[in-house]
Design an enzyme around this catalytic site. Structure first.
Site, PDB file in Angstrom:
ATOM      1  N   ASP A 133       0.803  -1.220   0.000  1.00 25.41           N
ATOM      2  CA  ASP A 133       0.000   0.000   0.000  1.00 25.41           C
ATOM      3  C   ASP A 133       0.839   1.275   0.000  1.00 25.41           C
ATOM      4  O   ASP A 133       1.986   1.290   0.441  1.00 25.41           O
ATOM      5  CB  ASP A 133      -0.866   0.040   1.271  1.00 25.41           C
TER       6      ASP A 133
ATOM      7  N   HIS B 242       3.579  -2.258   3.274  1.00 23.87           N
ATOM      8  CA  HIS B 242       3.678  -0.912   2.697  1.00 23.87           C
ATOM      9  C   HIS B 242       5.018  -0.750   1.996  1.00 23.87           C
ATOM     10  O   HIS B 242       6.057  -0.757   2.665  1.00 23.87           O
ATOM     11  CB  HIS B 242       3.522   0.133   3.809  1.00 23.87           C
TER      12      HIS B 242
HETATM   13 ZN    ZN Z   1      -2.635   3.057   3.260  1.00 31.81          ZN
END
Ligand code: ZN
Length: 287
Positions: free
Chosen positions: A87, A233
């Site tokens: 992400d 992430h």
């Molecule tokens: Zn996010």
């Protein structure tokens, strides 16, 4: 593939710095009923689509009148399939480094990108798409979408989709709400009006909080399970640095990495999934 130019003006309105703070925790908010998924309506824009389905073993007959499933934390699958998701990118250096790692191993992942970063790094977007990864909508500027107004929500979604389509020619088939902040009403809206299933996760290494590669890799490795959707992430160097260990260990345990749409295409009612699914056979030596 066509490159569509819709929405550039909408996108321009939102232009802002890419590197805003957007990495607080992503608490899961929703409980998802274990139902059969339905076909994606994906109406609105003309486009090339994310290709679903792939190494699926079987396609089960769906039980009559199963309610439509709008969101997923994980999938029920007949095999050691998992989806790695990354992400908040793309990131200028960490995303290309991660793409190299995936490419070396022939693995596919899914990237939930933030619109304001998409317009900043169109070449990285093109590379993500060209190398066969899935790209999903993660909003334009990473607000909690369950606390913004209807018009703002629409802009967050549409401008990001337009930026993804412009850079890759591909319309996202799935979305992930920032912080996992959503609701049953929003899940239905994202699915039915935007043509995107809502993708949460079943494994969260808290890599935004613990910037320690060994911690991140061990949490993912310990949490992995057949049908898992794993959150990470790619904006964090420590997370990307954890990936060789994660990939090689999970490959050695027999896991197979697929995109989210591929995993969703394998999803079956739990009662139809065989019990003995933990991966068993060692994979060929990982590199
Ligand atoms: Zn996010």
């Amino acid at each position: 593939m066509k490159h569509l130019l819709i929405g550039t003006s909408i996108a321009a309105i939102f232009l802002a710095a890419c590197h805003t703070a957007r990495t607080q925790g992503e608490p899961t908010v929703v409980v998802v009923p274990p139902d059969e998924m339905s076909r994606d309506p994906a109406a609105a824009a003309p486009t090339a689509k994310v290709v679903p389905a792939a190494p699926s073993p079987t396609t089960a007959a769906s039980p009559a009148a199963a309610p439509v499933k709008h969101s997923y934390n994980s999938c029920n699958v007949d095999g050691p399939y998992i989806a790695m998701t990354f992400d908040d990118g793309p990131h200028e250096t960490n995303t290309p480094r991660l793409l190299d790692m995936l490419k070396q191993r022939g693995l596919k992942a899914t990237f939930y990108v933030v619109g304001q970063c998409v317009v900043e790094y169109p070449d990285i977007m093109k590379r993500i798409a060209a190398e066969g990864h899935e790209i999903g909508n993660h909003s334009w500027s990473h607000p909690a979408l369950n606390s913004v107004g209807a018009e703002s929500l629409r802009k967050q979604m549409d401008s990001t989709t337009a930026a993804i389509v412009k850079s890759t020619g591909i319309r996202p088939a799935t979305m992930r709400p920032p912080y996992g902040a959503t609701s049953a009403r929003l899940n239905k809206l994202f699915d039915e009006q935007y043509g995107m299933k809502v993708i949460l996760w079943s494994v969260d290494p808290l890599d935004w909080k613990n910037r320690n590669s060994a911690t991140v890799s061990s949490r993912i490795i310990q949490g992995a399970h057949p049908g898992a959707i794993i959150l990470a992430h790619d904006i964090h160097a420590t997370t990307v640095a954890a990936m060789p260990e994660v990939f090689d260990t999970l490959l050695a345990k027999g896991y197979k990495f697929v995109t989210v749409s591929e995993l969703l295409a394998m999803d079956r009612p739990p009662q139809l999934v065989k019990k003995e699914t933990p991966p068993a056979k060692p994979a060929p030596a990982a590199q």
